[in-house]
Design an enzyme around this catalytic site. Structure first.
Site, short mmCIF file in Angstrom:
data_model
loop_
_atom_site.label_atom_id
_atom_site.label_comp_id
_atom_site.label_asym_id
_atom_site.label_seq_id
_atom_site.Cartn_x
_atom_site.Cartn_y
_atom_site.Cartn_z
N LYS A 114 0.84 -1.19 0.00
CA LYS A 114 0.00 0.00 0.00
C LYS A 114 0.88 1.25 0.00
O LYS A 114 1.93 1.29 0.65
CB LYS A 114 -0.91 -0.02 1.24
CG LYS A 114 -1.96 1.08 1.28
CD LYS A 114 -2.86 0.88 2.50
CE LYS A 114 -3.93 1.97 2.59
NZ LYS A 114 -4.84 1.76 3.75
N SER A 190 -9.52 1.69 2.85
CA SER A 190 -8.65 2.46 2.00
C SER A 190 -7.59 1.61 1.31
O SER A 190 -6.86 2.08 0.44
CB SER A 190 -7.97 3.55 2.83
OG SER A 190 -7.15 2.97 3.84
N SER A 214 -10.11 -0.61 7.03
CA SER A 214 -9.40 -0.49 5.76
C SER A 214 -8.61 -1.71 5.31
O SER A 214 -8.14 -1.76 4.17
CB SER A 214 -8.47 0.73 5.80
OG SER A 214 -9.23 1.92 5.84
#
Length: 344
Positions: A114, A190, A214
Site C-alpha cells: 500500500k 482504503s 481499511s
C-alpha cells in the site's frame, strides 16, 4: 555372377534395418509448463523453486506481465508504480538459492505494498499528489522485515487518499481503483488497491493498513484474508499516519496460511513504535502451529440477523447462508443472536 557395388550394398543394408524397426523414434525436448501464478500460494511458489520448474526471475516476470496486461487496459487501476529494480533483485535471489540451496521464509515472494508504507528509493505518496516524487531513504519497519525474510516489493498500490475512506479507493495520485471481480463495483477502502491487486494475481500477498475498516473491508470485498493486527503487535514506523490511536498495518492474502506466514515475519517489538513494547515476550515464534484443519469443531459462532437480513441483496443473502452451512459442516455451532433494542 551378379556384382553389387559397395554403395548399393550399403543402401540395401539401410533399407533392411529400417524395415526391421517397428517404428521410427523421435527424441524431443521435454515440455516445460510455465508456472501459473493465478491463485498460487507461498508454499506452491517455494515448491516450484525446489523442483526447478520456476525461478525467481520467471515468477516476477509473470506478475509484471499480468500487471501490464490487465491493470490499465481493464481500468482496474490497482497499481501506482512498479519497482524498477525488482528484476535485478530477483536475479540476486536466484543466485543466492543456487549457492545456498536454502529458501528464506518469504524467499522471492512478490508483495504489493500500500502506498502509505515508506519504501526506500520507491515513490511513496499516501495517495496524494502533494507527495508525488517523494522517495524515502528508508523502508517502513514491516517492509524492512519482509525484505530481510526474502520478499520482494513488486509494486505500490493505489489507496484512498490519506487512507481517509473505508468505502472507496480514490486518490489524486492515481484515480479510482475498481473491483477485479466486477468492474462496476468498488474494492472498498482504503487498502482497496492492495486488495484488488492481490485478487487480480498481480502479486502473491500484500500489505494494507486499517484505522477503521481499511484491511477488513477490502479483504471482504475481494475474497481475501486480511488481518487487522492487534494494536502493538506490529510496528507502524514508516507508515503515513491517519489516527495513531487506531492505526495498524497487516497482511492481505488469498489464504489464512499465507497471511499467517507474513504475520510471523512482521510481528514484534520495534523501538521506533513505542506501543509495540506491549508485545515483547508475547509474540510466538511460530504462528503456523495454530493452523488446525478441524479448528472449527465445537466453536460457537453468533449470527446477528438484524444486520445480515437488513435490505440484503438476494445473491448476497444466498452466499451468506451458504457460508453458515459450510461453518456447520466443519463442526461449528451457529447461534442466532438477538440484541435488545438494537434497531434503536
Amino acid at each position: 555372377m551378379i556384382r553389387t557395388s559397395p554403395a548399393a550394398l550399403l543402401l540395401l543394408l539401410c533399407l533392411l534395418l529400417n524395415s526391421c524397426s517397428p517404428e521410427t523414434t523421435t527424441v524431443s525436448s521435454p515440455v516445460v509448463t510455465p508456472f501459473e501464478v493465478q491463485e498460487t500460494t507461498i508454499a506452491e511458489v517455494h515448491q516450484a523453486f525446489k523442483s526447478g520448474t520456476c525461478t525467481c526471475q520467471q515468477l516476477v516476470a509473470a506478475y509484471l506481465e499480468r500487471i501490464e496486461k490487465y491493470d490499465q487496459p481493464t481500468k482496474l487501476n490497482a497499481i501506482v508504480v512498479n519497482n524498477p529494480e525488482v528484476m535485478e533483485q530477483a536475479r540476486q535471489l536466484d543466485e543466492e538459492y543456487a549457492e545456498t540451496k536454502r529458501l528464506r521464509p518469504l524467499h522471492c515472494i512478490p508483495v504489493v505494498v500500500k502506498d502509505n508504507y515508506n519504501t526506500a528509493g520507491l515513490q511513496t505518496t499516501a495517495g496524494s499528489l502533494a507527495m508525488k516524487g517523494f522517495k524515502p531513504a528508508e523502508d517502513a519497519y514491516q517492509v524492512h522485515e519482509l525484505k530481510k525474510a526474502g520478499a520482494l516489493v513488486l509494486a505500490k498500490s493505489n489507496m484512498a487518499e490519506w487512507a481517509f475512506s473505508p468505502m472507496v479507493s480514490i486518490s489524486s495520485i492515481a484515480g479510482e481503483t475498481l473491483n477485479p471481480y466486477n468492474l462496476n463495483h468498488v474494492p472498498a477502502g482504503s487498502s482497496g488497491g492492495t486488495a484488488a491487486a492481490v485478487a487480480a494475481n498481480f502479486g502473491t500477498v500484500g500489505l494494507g493498513t486499517d484505522t477503521g475498516n481499511s484491511i477488513r473491508g477490502p479483504s471482504s470485498h475481494n475474497a481475501l484474508v486480511g488481518f487487522r493486527t492487534t494494536m502493538g503487535l506490529v510496528s507502524r514506523a514508516g507508515i503515513v499516519p491517519l489516527y495513531l490511536r487506531n492505526d495498524v498495518g497487516g497482511p492481505m492474502a488469498r489464504t489464512v496460511e499465507d497471511a499467517t506466514k507474513v504475520l510471523e515475519v512482521i510481528a514484534g517489538y520495534d523501538p521506533n513504535d513505542p506501543i509495540t513494547k506491549n508485545s515483547q515476550g508475547k509474540v510466538p515464534q511460530n504462528y503456523q502451529q495454530y493452523l488446525v484443519k478441524d479448528g472449527l469443531k465445537g466453536a460457537r459462532i453468533g449470527v446477528l440477523r438484524a444486520l445480515s437480513d437488513k435490505d440484503t441483496d438476494p445473491q448476497v443473502k444466498a452466499l451468506f447462508e451458504k457460508a453458515i452451512s459450510d461453518l456447520k459442516a466443519l463442526g461449528a455451532e451457529v447461534v442466532d443472536v438477538e440484541v435488545e433494542d438494537f434497531q434503536s
